[in-house]
Design an enzyme around this catalytic site. Structure first.
Site, PDB file in Angstrom:
ATOM      1  CG  ASP A  18       2.415 -25.629  12.097  1.00 13.09           C
ATOM      2  OD1 ASP A  18       2.156 -27.219  11.733  1.00 13.09           O
ATOM      3  OD2 ASP A  18       3.227 -25.931  13.075  1.00 13.09           O
ATOM      4  CB  SER A  63       5.527 -25.389   3.178  1.00  9.50           C
ATOM      5  OG  SER A  63       6.171 -26.551   3.284  1.00  9.50           O
ATOM      6  CG  ASN A  66       4.208 -29.071   3.773  1.00  8.35           C
ATOM      7  OD1 ASN A  66       3.306 -27.684   3.997  1.00  8.35           O
ATOM      8  ND2 ASN A  66       4.433 -29.145   4.653  1.00  8.35           N
TER       9      ASN A  66
HETATM   10  C1  IPE Z   1       3.991 -24.589   7.584  1.00 13.82           C
HETATM   11  O1  IPE Z   1       3.473 -25.466   8.624  1.00 13.82           O
HETATM   12  C2  IPE Z   1       3.566 -24.126   6.352  1.00 13.82           C
HETATM   13  C3  IPE Z   1       2.057 -24.339   6.768  1.00 13.82           C
HETATM   14  C4  IPE Z   1       1.171 -24.571   8.137  1.00 13.82           C
HETATM   15  C5  IPE Z   1       1.559 -25.010   5.078  1.00 13.82           C
HETATM   16  P1  IPE Z   1       4.874 -26.787   8.914  1.00 13.82           P
HETATM   17  O2  IPE Z   1       4.296 -27.695   9.358  1.00 13.82           O
HETATM   18  O3  IPE Z   1       5.022 -27.350   7.169  1.00 13.82           O
HETATM   19  O4  IPE Z   1       6.246 -25.857   9.428  1.00 13.82           O
HETATM   20  P2  IPE Z   1       7.619 -26.688   9.907  1.00 13.82           P
HETATM   21  O5  IPE Z   1       7.987 -28.469   9.251  1.00 13.82           O
HETATM   22  O6  IPE Z   1       6.449 -27.395  11.060  1.00 13.82           O
HETATM   23  O7  IPE Z   1       8.492 -25.930  10.463  1.00 13.82           O
HETATM   24  C1  IPE Z   2      -0.066 -27.452   8.614  1.00 17.28           C
HETATM   25  O1  IPE Z   2      -0.517 -28.617   9.738  1.00 17.28           O
HETATM   26  C2  IPE Z   2      -0.994 -28.091   7.446  1.00 17.28           C
HETATM   27  C3  IPE Z   2      -0.096 -28.372   6.554  1.00 17.28           C
HETATM   28  C4  IPE Z   2       1.637 -28.036   6.788  1.00 17.28           C
HETATM   29  C5  IPE Z   2      -0.301 -28.575   5.263  1.00 17.28           C
HETATM   30  P1  IPE Z   2       0.887 -29.712  10.378  1.00 17.28           P
HETATM   31  O2  IPE Z   2      -0.244 -30.859   9.227  1.00 17.28           O
HETATM   32  O3  IPE Z   2       1.870 -29.390  10.226  1.00 17.28           O
HETATM   33  O4  IPE Z   2       0.123 -30.173  12.273  1.00 17.28           O
HETATM   34  P2  IPE Z   2       1.304 -30.490  12.390  1.00 17.28           P
HETATM   35  O5  IPE Z   2       2.356 -29.114  12.966  1.00 17.28           O
HETATM   36  O6  IPE Z   2       2.090 -32.007  12.300  1.00 17.28           O
HETATM   37  O7  IPE Z   2       0.839 -30.805  14.146  1.00 17.28           O
HETATM   38 MG    MG Z   3       3.292 -28.332  10.972  1.00 13.48          MG
END
Ligand code: IPE
Ligand code: IPE
Ligand code: MG
Length: 238
Positions: A18, A63, A66
């Site tokens: 993340d 996820s 996502n």
């Molecule tokens: C969790 O991160 C999913 C992945 C890293 C693939 P998210 O960025 O989707 O989670 P939330 O929205 O902060 O809970």
């Molecule tokens: C994790 O990074 C990657 C995926 C969830 C696909 P994020 O895209 O959630 O990055 P932040 O949390 O917005 O910084």
């Molecule tokens: Mg994230």
């Protein structure tokens, strides 16, 4: 870097990759640039894990929630998945890394599904680290899928209701046959599971780190491994 590692390593390590978006934002770049940097780091950290003797690594890449992101971000991720799987097919061969996928991959574009199948096929017989890539994965979706499988068996008479046990549920999950995660690392500083390995993580140790995934280095992993090694796991005992 071997001397910097504790004796006791997790058998199964989970990583919630993340912080890609925030990493990009801080640099004034589009979120997709953060995902590209994150994908490159995935490859580096995966090989590092294999080199230090981690037996199972599960990375959370995408996820079930996502999909709600803007279409252009989702499609940038699909392009990256294809590119990195293609590279992984070649790069992970020498490390004997066996790749598996957790999640409903039927939702992905056809070309990506083919690549997923090919990656799993060539992984058969590999004796090194098992790399689980959680893609279109959600703990609740996984449990729903498992309960439905068991319900169908009960309905057709091949399973008795009292045979719905912790063991049969575990073996209906995407991680069937694998040990539960010992340690789950979440970079980016968020203190939540975000639907990752809900059933399997009942007794996992969590380490949250204030560092964004593209910046996460092998040294940071070592620090998390030390924290894990120094924890007292009691599993409900004394
Ligand atoms: C969790 O991160 C999913 C992945 C890293 C693939 P998210 O960025 O989707 O989670 P939330 O929205 O902060 O809970
Ligand atoms: C994790 O990074 C990657 C995926 C969830 C696909 P994020 O895209 O959630 O990055 P932040 O949390 O917005 O910084
Ligand atoms: Mg994230």
């Amino acid at each position: 870097m071997g001397e910097t590692l504790p004796q006791k390593l997790p058998v199964h390590l989970g990583i919630i990759m993340d912080g890609n978006g925030r990493w990009a934002k801080r640099r004034g770049l589009p979120r997709s640039a953060g995902h590209a940097a994150g994908a490159a780091n995935f490859k580096k950290i995966t090989r590092y894990c294999a080199s230090i003797g981690i037996r199972y690594l599960t990375v959370y890449a995408f996820s079930t929630e996502n999909w709600t992101r803007p279409a252009e971000e989702v499609s940038a991720l699909m392009v990256l998945f294809r590119q990195y799987l293609d590279e992984a097919l070649r790069d992970f061969r020498d490390d004997e890394i066996a790749v598996r996928f957790l999640g409903d991959v039927s939702a992905f574009p056809k070309k990506l599904q083919e690549l997923i199948r090919e990656t799993e096929e060539i992984s058969v017989g590999r004796t090194g680290m098992v790399l689980n890539i959680a893609m279109n994965y959600g703990g609740r979706a996984e449990l729903t899928h498992a309960f439905r499988t068991l319900a169908q068996k009960v309905k057709d008479g091949s399973l008795a209701p009292e045979e719905v046990t912790e063991e049969t549920i575990s073996s209906a999950l995407y991680t069937a046959g694998q040990p539960d995660p010992d340690l789950i690392i979440r970079p980016s500083g968020e203190h939540r599971t975000s639907n990752f390995l809900l059933w399997q993580s009942a007794y996992a140790e969590y380490v949250v780190m204030d560092i964004l995934w593209p910046d996460f280095r092998p040294e940071d992993l070592n620090a998390a491994l030390w924290e894990y090694a120094n924890r007292s796991r009691r599993f409900g005992g004394v």
